[in-house]
Every structure is written in structure tokens, then in C-alpha cells.
Design a protein around this motif. Structure first.
Motif, PDB file in Angstrom:
ATOM      1  N   ASN A 184       2.385 -49.551  85.720  1.00 50.95           N
ATOM      2  CA  ASN A 184       3.166 -51.140  85.573  1.00 50.95           C
ATOM      3  C   ASN A 184       3.740 -51.243  86.862  1.00 50.95           C
ATOM      4  N   TYR A 187       3.729 -54.262  88.296  1.00 47.17           N
ATOM      5  CA  TYR A 187       4.183 -55.779  87.200  1.00 47.17           C
ATOM      6  C   TYR A 187       5.628 -55.924  86.871  1.00 47.17           C
ATOM      7  N   LEU A 240       1.239 -63.174  85.465  1.00 45.85           N
ATOM      8  CA  LEU A 240       1.877 -62.637  83.806  1.00 45.85           C
ATOM      9  C   LEU A 240       3.672 -62.787  83.497  1.00 45.85           C
ATOM     10  N   SER A 241       4.244 -63.004  85.051  1.00 45.42           N
ATOM     11  CA  SER A 241       5.769 -63.326  85.344  1.00 45.42           C
ATOM     12  C   SER A 241       6.059 -64.830  84.927  1.00 45.42           C
ATOM     13  N   TRP A 244       5.048 -67.809  86.929  1.00 48.02           N
ATOM     14  CA  TRP A 244       2.927 -67.792  86.825  1.00 48.02           C
ATOM     15  C   TRP A 244       2.936 -69.459  88.039  1.00 48.02           C
ATOM     16  N   VAL A 284      -6.209 -64.797  82.145  1.00 49.55           N
ATOM     17  CA  VAL A 284      -4.977 -65.028  82.084  1.00 49.55           C
ATOM     18  C   VAL A 284      -4.346 -66.566  81.907  1.00 49.55           C
ATOM     19  N   LYS A 288      -1.914 -68.428  79.226  1.00 48.36           N
ATOM     20  CA  LYS A 288      -0.787 -69.104  79.503  1.00 48.36           C
ATOM     21  C   LYS A 288      -1.071 -70.374  78.800  1.00 48.36           C
TER      22      LYS A 288
END
Lengths: 333, 385
Positions: A184, A187, A240-241, A244, A284, A288
């Protein structure tokens, strides 16, 4: 041990069904009588692995002996070996050209590779010993990258090109190894994600420029493969942050660009990974959005509906792949 | 017994062969297009990326279906949870048959359902009997059934694992014979499977199974090697027979295992070249690498970096010598490219390999933290080939 050869049976059948005429069949039989068993790829791969083993071993030895007396000897051996590699490479090279230039003997490609790897080790060592760029290893990576780019373009060597690209990525601070992805690293740091995007797009721009101006067209596969995976991983990380929503248009652009590109060069691997990253990204994103809606009582309904969603996406993928294959089969050169 | 229509299967294999002939430049583009337009009848993915992708999607579909089922079923059968896996297996099998009716073959989706059906059934058996042996027997029977009916390689491998497992289990758990014979039983099993499969391979009527049989052949070679490998034998005898091995003692018949650890790979090399069989050749390479690893595991010669440098030089020298030998041969074993080989593809593959393990010296240097201590040894760890 003689066994009836699989393809011989099939070729006979093709002939019976009159897909093959007698002339073709004769050509094939003559070829098969020669019993060609080419070990070319295997031997070249063996050479490749031997060089990787050798240079990584040298790299470790140089660093382990950094404080000892023998290091100068090892280092000069490294330097001389590098010079020898490049001397013979230059001697055998046909000079630079925008088109593909191959050595007459494929082994010389590996000579170039050895020289470049030894040069990278050498550069890293000098910087460590004489503190040319303080403690910053970024600049060493940059210089290694520039050197490798020059070598790759002059000697037309794709393996060195990929080393150049990874060194460039190291300069920015991303190490794109499967290991770092699993840990990661990309990420966890949004800064890195953005620099990854910039690098990926930069590589694509340079590749497009080279394609238009016909500079080493056959390098495009290395550039796109790298850019595809780098951008794909960065976009997923971005989705994923916290920020997004910024990545939604980037995802769409990514899918659109690589969809068009894979049709342009008819590269199956690019098409397949584009679909993978695209589908993953969309899921993803869906997750969300679902997380914003309070589903409470509808969870069971959601689970009941999910098979239909998957069936629909499978149907879509089958259509897409079929289209792509049809296009690819229609234009086999 | 076969789930597929015979002529459709034949058409599939013929079309695949035509593609190969096209790659070898025996067929023109028009001929290939004519053949594939007239023959293509099964839906399959010859590209490995697509097949893996659809395999994942198929698994995704199956798990979403069973979770949907679980929502309903768990409320009804919460007491008899044992049967739920059999229900899943039946569900997957029905899905598989439907896919086969829809003419999916080696597509990825069918692989997913096939594997799910087998695994669910095995888990069901495991929960029901709470013993290992019935699971292994089921693995063998189901594997053979699926491999024959759906011409599937993974099932065949599972059947093979089941077969080996049965013998292993009988000897280790049920004291069928002294544990010492375990490795020899493994070798005999491997040899008999190998020759049985080679025998089947001679029958032209089984041509649809040739790819599957080839895989089993390699699996049996690997089994034969592993049952004679020094590392495996020593570790197994330490854990199963409670042997303690010191500097002066060794496993019984150690010299046999030492010898065979290297002789079997060399034999594979020799036979692979003799038979012009790349699978056997690759098995030889893989087992030889494992052989060196096994000896290196117990004996310390040099630090790892010297081993890397020396083995790199030796490997290079060996490859170079072979290339010099084969360079000018145009028939038989040769270094000349075959009609379908593509250097460009090979360079691309190596470039991607370099991208994938980008642990090149250039990158190791970019991490200043690793230089301080004397215990630095991780620099080349990414390149253990």
C-alpha cells in the motif's frame, strides 16, 4: 518414445476437410521432417536471468564492502567491466536510427544490458562515497534514468528502456514493484498518487509524440504497459482516498484513452487490463456511493439483486471481448 | 460421457491448429479467415488474460448467487448447515451444465463454475465425515469425472492430487506400511502414472485430451522428483518419523537422495531434448533450480551475493556454450528462430519482467536507510530465480 503428434492428427483432418490443399500439406510435412526444436527463447531468457543474478550480486557486494579496503578493487573491476561492455557494444552497434536497429547477434543486447546495470551501480556508489548530491538519492536515480534512456535509444534496447522508466519513477519517489503495491505504498500517500498520474500521463504524451514522429515506434509497448499499470493503480488509490471525486473524470479519461489505444495497436493485454482497472474502479465508485446512502433495511435486497448486476457485467464483457477479437481477427497482418 | 458435441469439439481444435499454422506462416490470412468463419462454434478464450478475467467474474457471479441463496436458505436450514455446501455444489453444477449448453468451452466462466462445484462438494464431504480420506477419495473420483466430461485440466490435476493424497494418508495416518517407504511409493506412483498417461497419449481417439494428459505427465514428473528430493525427504522424515539429524547422522539411504536430487533433473533435460518435448525440458530446469536450493538450504558455502555472482557467471557460460554449439544448425535442436518465434515478443516479455521486479540496483540505491548497519542483505532479494 514416439507418440502420434497432436498437431499432425489435426493437420490431417484439416486436409481431409479440404481447408488445406496438397501444396500446403507438402510444405508442412517438409518442415516437420526437419524436426526443428528451437531453444532460442529459452537460451536468451537464461542469459537474461544470468545477467540479472550477476549484477544484483555485484550490487550487494559493492555495498557490503563500502567501508572495507577491498572496495576500491571491486569498484574498479565494476568500472572496467562496464567500459568493456560498452566498448564492444559501440563497436558492434550500427548507430542510431529512428527505426528498429537490431544487433546481428542477439547476445549483444545483453552486453548493453550488463553495461547499463553496472553503470547504475557505479553511479550510486560514487554518490554515496563522495556525497555529490548530499544524501539525496533522487538525483542519482534521475542521472541513471537519463543514462539508461540514452543507452536504450542508441542501442535500441527495450530492457534498458524499462530500467530507465523505473529509475525515473524512483526519482519521483514511487517504487513500482508488486511488493510496494501490496504494501500500500502508493495508496497511503496522495502526493505520490498525483506524481504517479503526472509521470504516467507524461510517458503517454512522449509516446504519442514518438508515434507521430516515428521515433522508435516499437517502444510503445513498454511505455503503455508501464503507464497503464501506474495510472490504473494511482486511480484506484485516488478513488479510495478523501478526494475521490477528483478521480472520476480521470478514470473515465483513462478508460476511454486505453480503449481507443488498444484498438489502435490491437494489443490484447492492454485491452484486458484496461477492462480490469476500469471495472474495479467503477465498483469502488459504486461502493463509495452506496456508503453514502443509509441502506439499513435494504441490505438483503441488495444481496438479492447483486447476481443480476454481475450477470449484466459479464454480458457486457463478453460483448466487448467479442468485438475486440473480431476486430483483431479481421486485421491480422 | 463428454458434455460437448464431438464435431464441435473437433472444429474447435481444428480452428486452433489453423491459427498455429497461420503463425508459422503456412497459411495466408484469407485461408485462416475462411477456416475460422466456417469452423468456430464454441465460445472460448484462447487469450490467457481474458480467460483469467472471466474466471474471476465467474467466481464473483457464483459467490453473489450463493450469498443471495444464503440469505433465504440460512433462515430455513439453520440446523442442518452440513447440507448447504452440497446445495452450492448442485447449484454450481447446474450453472456449469447451462454454460456448456450455451457452448462455453475453456472460456473462464465455465472454469469458475467447474472449480466451485468441485470445491463446494469437497467441503460438504469434509464437514459431513470430518475425515481426510473420504475427501481425498471424492477428490479423485470427482476430478476424473469432471476431467473426462468437461475436458478440463484443473480437474485432472485435482484428481492427481487426490490420488497422491490417498497414498500419503494411508501410509502416514493409517500405518498401511512403514513410513520409510513413503518416498519410494511416491516414485513408483509417479512412474506408473507417467507411463499410463503416455500410453493414453498414443491413442489417437483421445486427441482432445492431449493437453490435459500432458499436464498430468508434468505433474507426475514433479511428484517423482519431489519424492526423491533430499530437502523434501529430510523434512518429511524429521516431521513424520521423528528423526533428529545431526552432523554425523543423516536420513537412511541419504546418498540415493543426494544423487537423485541432481540426476532426475539431468535426466529430464536429456529426455526433453531427445523427445523434443519442451514440457519435460522445463520440468528439468525447474527441478534443477529446486535441487540447488535444497542443498543450499542445509549447507552454507558462501554469502548469498557471491552465490548470485558465481551462479550468474556459470549460467551465462553454460548458455553461451550451448548457443555456440547450436548457432549454425538448421535442423533438429537449434538456436535459429522457429517459424513462429518472435524476438520482439521476447524482448517485450523481458522488458515487462524488468518492470515487474524493478528491484534493480538503481532502485536499491534510492533507499538510504538500508546502508547504515552491517546486516544489510536485502538488496537482491527480489531476484531469486
Amino acid at each position: 518414445m514416439e507418440k502420434p503428434h497432436f498437431s499432425e492428427i489435426l493437420i490431417q483432418k484439416l486436409h481431409q476437410k479440404e481447408f488445406l490443399n496438397d501444396e500446403d500439406l507438402e510444405k508442412i510435412t517438409i518442415y516437420q521432417k526437419k524436426g526443428i526444436f528451437s531453444l532460442r527463447s529459452e537460451l536468451l531468457l537464461m542469459i537474461y536471468f544470468s545477467i540479472i543474478l550477476f549484477t544484483s550480486g555485484i550490487g550487494v557486494i559493492v555495498y557490503n564492502n563500502i567501508d572495507s579496503i577491498g572496495h576500491l578493487a571491486i569498484l574498479s573491476a565494476n568500472f572496467i567491466l562496464m567500459l568493456v561492455c560498452f566498448y564492444f557494444s559501440f563497436k558492434k552497434a550500427k548507430g542510431y536510427s529512428n527505426d528498429e536497429v537490431l544487433f546481428e547477434n542477439p547476445l549483444h543486447d545483453y552486453l548493453v544490458l550488463t553495461g547499463s546495470l553496472l553503470a547504475c551501480i557505479f553511479l550510486g556508489y560514487i554518490n554515496f562515497q563522495y556525497q555529490i548530491f548530499d544524501d539525496s538519492y533522487a538525483y542519482v536515480s534521475l542521472i541513471s534514468a537519463l543514462l539508461c534512456f540514452a543507452v536504450a535509444y542508441y542501442f535500441d534496447n527495450r530492457i534498458v528502456l524499462s530500467i530507465a522508466i523505473t529509475s525515473l519513477a524512483a526519482f519521483i519517489g514511487i517504487s513500482i514493484t508488486p511488493k510496494s503495491i501490496f504494501q500500500n505504498e502508493v495508496y497511503s500517500n496522495l502526493q505520490l498518487t498525483y506524481s504517479g498520474l503526472v509521470l504516467g500521463i507524461g510517458l503517454l504524451v512522449w509516446m504519442e509524440y514518438s508515434l507521430i514522429n516515428k521515433i522508435k515506434i516499437h517502444f510503445h509497448f513498454v511505455y503503455t504497459t508501464f503507464a497503464l499499470h501506474l495510472l490504473g493503480v494511482c486511480i484506484i488509490a485516488g478513488l479510495l482516498s478523501e478526494q475521490w471525486y477528483v478521480f472520476i473524470p480521470i478514470l473515465l479519461g483513462f478508460v476511454y484513452y486505453f480503449y481507443r489505444f488498444s484498438y489502435r495497436v490491437l494489443a490484447t493485454s492492454i485491452f484486458a487490463f484496461m477492462l480490469l482497472y476500469g471495472y474495479f474502479g467503477i465498483n469502488v465508485l459504486g461502493g463509495k456511493i452506496l456508503s453514502f446512502i443509509d441502506f439499513g433495511p435494504f441490505y438483503e435486497l441488495l444481496i438479492m439483486v447483486s447476481p443480476f448486476y454481475v450477470v449484466a457485467s459479464i454480458y457486457l464483457f463478453i460483448r466487448l471481448v467479442k468485438q475486440f477479437n473480431a476486430k483483431k481477427n479481421a486485421s491480422v497482418q | 460421457m463428454q458434455a460437448y458435441n464431438k464435431s464441435e469439439l473437433e472444429n474447435y481444435f481444428l480452428a486452433e491448429e489453423a491459427k498455429k499454422l497461420y503463425q508459422k506462416k503456412f497459411l495466408s490470412k484469407e485461408q485462416l479467415q475462411k477456416i475460422s468463419s466456417q469452423l468456430m462454434q464454441l465460445k472460448s478464450n484462447s487469450n490467457i488474460f481474458f480467460r483469467i478475467g472471466f474466471f474471476l467474474l465467474g467466481n464473483f457471479l457464483f459467490s453473489s448467487v450463493i450469498s443471495a441463496f444464503a440469505v433465504i436458505l440460512l433462515q430455513i436450514v439453520s440446523d442442518e448447515y452440513q447440507i448447504i455446501f452440497f446445495l452450492y455444489a448442485i447449484l454450481a453444477y447446474i450453472g456449469l451444465e447451462v454454460l456448456v449448453r450455451m457452448k462455453f468451452f475453456r472460456h473462464g466462466l465455465d472454469d469458475a463454475f467447474l472449480l466451485s462445484a468441485q470445491l463446494s462438494f469437497l467441503i460438504g464431504i469434509g464437514i459431513l465425515t470430518e475425515a481426510v480420506l473420504p475427501v481425498l477419495v471424492t477428490m479423485l473420483v470427482l476430478g476424473v469425472f469432471f476431467a473426462i466430461r468437461f475436458i478440463n485440466t484443473i480437474s485432472a490435476i485435482m484428481a492427481f492430487i487426490g490420488l497422491v493424497g490417498i497414498f500419503f494418508n494411508l501410509i502416514v495416518e493409517h500405518d498401511f506400511m512403514p513410513k520409510f517407504y513413503l518416498s519410494f511409493v511416491g516414485l513408483i506412483l509417479a512412474i506408473s502414472v507417467y507411463f499410463f498417461v503416455s500410453h493414453l497419449n498414443k491413442n489417437q481417439n483421445f486427441y482432445t485430451y492431449f493437453k490435459t494428459l500432458d499436464t498430468i505427465r508434468v505433474a507426475s514428473l514433479l511428484l517423482g522428483y519431489l519424492s526423491m528430493n533430499y530437502l523434501v525427504v529430510r523434512e518429511l522424515s524429521e516431521s513424520l518419523m521423528n528423526l533428529t539429524i545431526t552432523n554425523t547422522s543423516d536420513v537412511p539411504l541419504a546418498f540415493v537422495f543426494y544423487g537423485l536430487t541432481f540426476l532426475i533433473p539431468l535426466l529430464c533435460f536429456y529426455l526433453g531434448i531427445q523427445w523434443k518435448d519442451k514440457l519435460v525440458l522445463y520440468t528439468g530446469l525447474a527441478t534443477l533450480a529446486f535441487g540447488f536450493y535444497s542443498i543450499g538450504h542445509y549447507y552454507y558455502f558462501f554469502p548469498i551475493e557471491y552465490v548470485m555472482v558465481i551462479s550468474g557467471i556459470l549460467l551465462f557460460g553454460l548458455a553461451f556454450l550451448i548457443i555456440q554449439q547450436l548457432k549454425n544448425k538448421t535442423e533438429g535442436v537449434t538456436f535459429q528462430p522457429d517459424r513462429d518465434s518472435d524476438d520482439s515478443l521476447l524482448f517485450n516479455a523481458q522488458a515487462v519482467l524488468s518492470l515487474a521486479n524493478a528491484n534493480t540496483p538503481a532502485l536499491t540505491q534510492s533507499n538510504p536507510m538500508e546502508f547504515g548497519g552491517g546486516g544489510f542483505s536485502g538488496g537482491g532479494a527480489g531476484e531469486k530465480f
